[in-house]
Design a protein around this motif. Structure first.
Motif, PDB file in Angstrom:
ATOM      1  N   ASP A  84      45.910  -3.290  -0.106  1.00  0.00           N
ATOM      2  CA  ASP A  84      45.773  -1.922   0.373  1.00  0.00           C
ATOM      3  C   ASP A  84      45.762  -1.977   1.894  1.00  0.00           C
ATOM      4  O   ASP A  84      44.776  -2.390   2.506  1.00  0.00           O
ATOM      5  CB  ASP A  84      44.483  -1.312  -0.165  1.00  0.00           C
TER       6      ASP A  84
ATOM      7  N   SER B 195      41.257   9.371  -5.292  1.00  0.00           N
ATOM      8  CA  SER B 195      41.083   8.108  -4.576  1.00  0.00           C
ATOM      9  C   SER B 195      42.373   7.292  -4.600  1.00  0.00           C
ATOM     10  O   SER B 195      42.650   6.545  -3.671  1.00  0.00           O
ATOM     11  CB  SER B 195      39.934   7.296  -5.170  1.00  0.00           C
TER      12      SER B 195
ATOM     13  N   ASN C 257      44.699   7.992  -1.666  1.00  0.00           N
ATOM     14  CA  ASN C 257      44.344   7.412  -0.387  1.00  0.00           C
ATOM     15  C   ASN C 257      44.731   5.934  -0.279  1.00  0.00           C
ATOM     16  O   ASN C 257      44.644   5.365   0.791  1.00  0.00           O
ATOM     17  CB  ASN C 257      42.839   7.565  -0.136  1.00  0.00           C
ATOM     18  N   LEU C 258      45.110   5.321  -1.375  1.00  0.00           N
ATOM     19  CA  LEU C 258      45.508   3.922  -1.347  1.00  0.00           C
ATOM     20  C   LEU C 258      46.912   3.786  -0.767  1.00  0.00           C
ATOM     21  O   LEU C 258      47.765   4.643  -0.968  1.00  0.00           O
ATOM     22  CB  LEU C 258      45.496   3.320  -2.750  1.00  0.00           C
TER      23      LEU C 258
ATOM     24  N   ARG D 273      42.904  -0.235   3.916  1.00  0.00           N
ATOM     25  CA  ARG D 273      41.518  -0.708   3.835  1.00  0.00           C
ATOM     26  C   ARG D 273      41.346  -2.189   4.134  1.00  0.00           C
ATOM     27  O   ARG D 273      40.261  -2.624   4.497  1.00  0.00           O
ATOM     28  CB  ARG D 273      40.957  -0.411   2.453  1.00  0.00           C
ATOM     29  N   THR D 274      42.371  -2.987   3.965  1.00  0.00           N
ATOM     30  CA  THR D 274      42.276  -4.429   4.188  1.00  0.00           C
ATOM     31  C   THR D 274      42.444  -4.732   5.668  1.00  0.00           C
ATOM     32  O   THR D 274      43.368  -4.246   6.309  1.00  0.00           O
ATOM     33  CB  THR D 274      43.365  -5.171   3.378  1.00  0.00           C
ATOM     34  N   THR D 275      41.560  -5.556   6.199  1.00  0.00           N
ATOM     35  CA  THR D 275      41.662  -5.935   7.605  1.00  0.00           C
ATOM     36  C   THR D 275      42.468  -7.221   7.747  1.00  0.00           C
ATOM     37  O   THR D 275      42.696  -7.941   6.766  1.00  0.00           O
ATOM     38  CB  THR D 275      40.268  -6.137   8.232  1.00  0.00           C
TER      39      THR D 275
ATOM     40  N   THR E 186      42.783  -2.807  10.627  1.00  0.00           N
ATOM     41  CA  THR E 186      43.384  -2.719   9.292  1.00  0.00           C
ATOM     42  C   THR E 186      44.851  -3.114   9.377  1.00  0.00           C
ATOM     43  O   THR E 186      45.461  -3.064  10.450  1.00  0.00           O
ATOM     44  CB  THR E 186      43.275  -1.292   8.721  1.00  0.00           C
TER      45      THR E 186
END
Length: 145
Positions: free
Chosen positions: A50, A20, A23-24, A53-55, A114
């Motif tokens: 990140d 995991s 994937n960051l 993942r962060t919008t 993202t």
């Protein structure tokens, strides 16, 4: 007997924490919070996010929360911050304007996109400001002291 030969090597693929972590896409970004364009009133927030993942909307909320909770930003709390724009990226061209990039591109308009999709990468500098104040400044870009 050799100890290294008897103990098996741990596989990186078998460890879910490492998988995991691959994937960051942790990026360090600078967000300049602009209160006033004419007088160049701004403060910076350094964030690690990140980007995958962060919008954009979540980043705006993070900045608003920081402004509301940090006493250094007390004078900034009266402004309705509603627009993000890329100021510069690492190893990219910098603008002559010290407060904001005046180019037509760089606006982050889609709050659901993202940061990675919006073009944010490590060491990107963003400007967070009120759109109406920006449009008034673009019409008459005068700096005052």
């Amino acid at each position: 007997m050799d100890k290294q030969a008897s103990s098996p090597e741990p596989s990186l693929e078998a460890q879910p924490e490492i998988e995991s972590a691959k994937n960051l896409q942790i990026c360090t970004i600078t967000v300049r919070i602009i209160k006033n364009f004419e007088f160049r009133v701004s403060k910076n927030i350094i964030l690690q996010v990140d980007a995958a993942r962060t919008t954009v909307g979540e980043l705006k909320d993070i900045c608003r929360t920081h402004i509301a909770s940090d006493t250094k930003f007390k004078i900034f709390r009266t402004i309705d911050f509603n627009m993000l724009k890329i100021y510069t990226q690492a190893f990219g061209n910098k603008t002559q304007n010290l407060i904001i990039n005046m180019d037509e591109f760089g606006f982050l308009l889609d709050d659901k996109a993202t940061l990675e999709f919006a073009g944010i990468r490590n060491e990107t500098e963003l400007s967070f400001f009120n759109k109406d104040a920006y449009e008034a400044y673009v019409k008459s870009p005068v700096t005052k002291w």
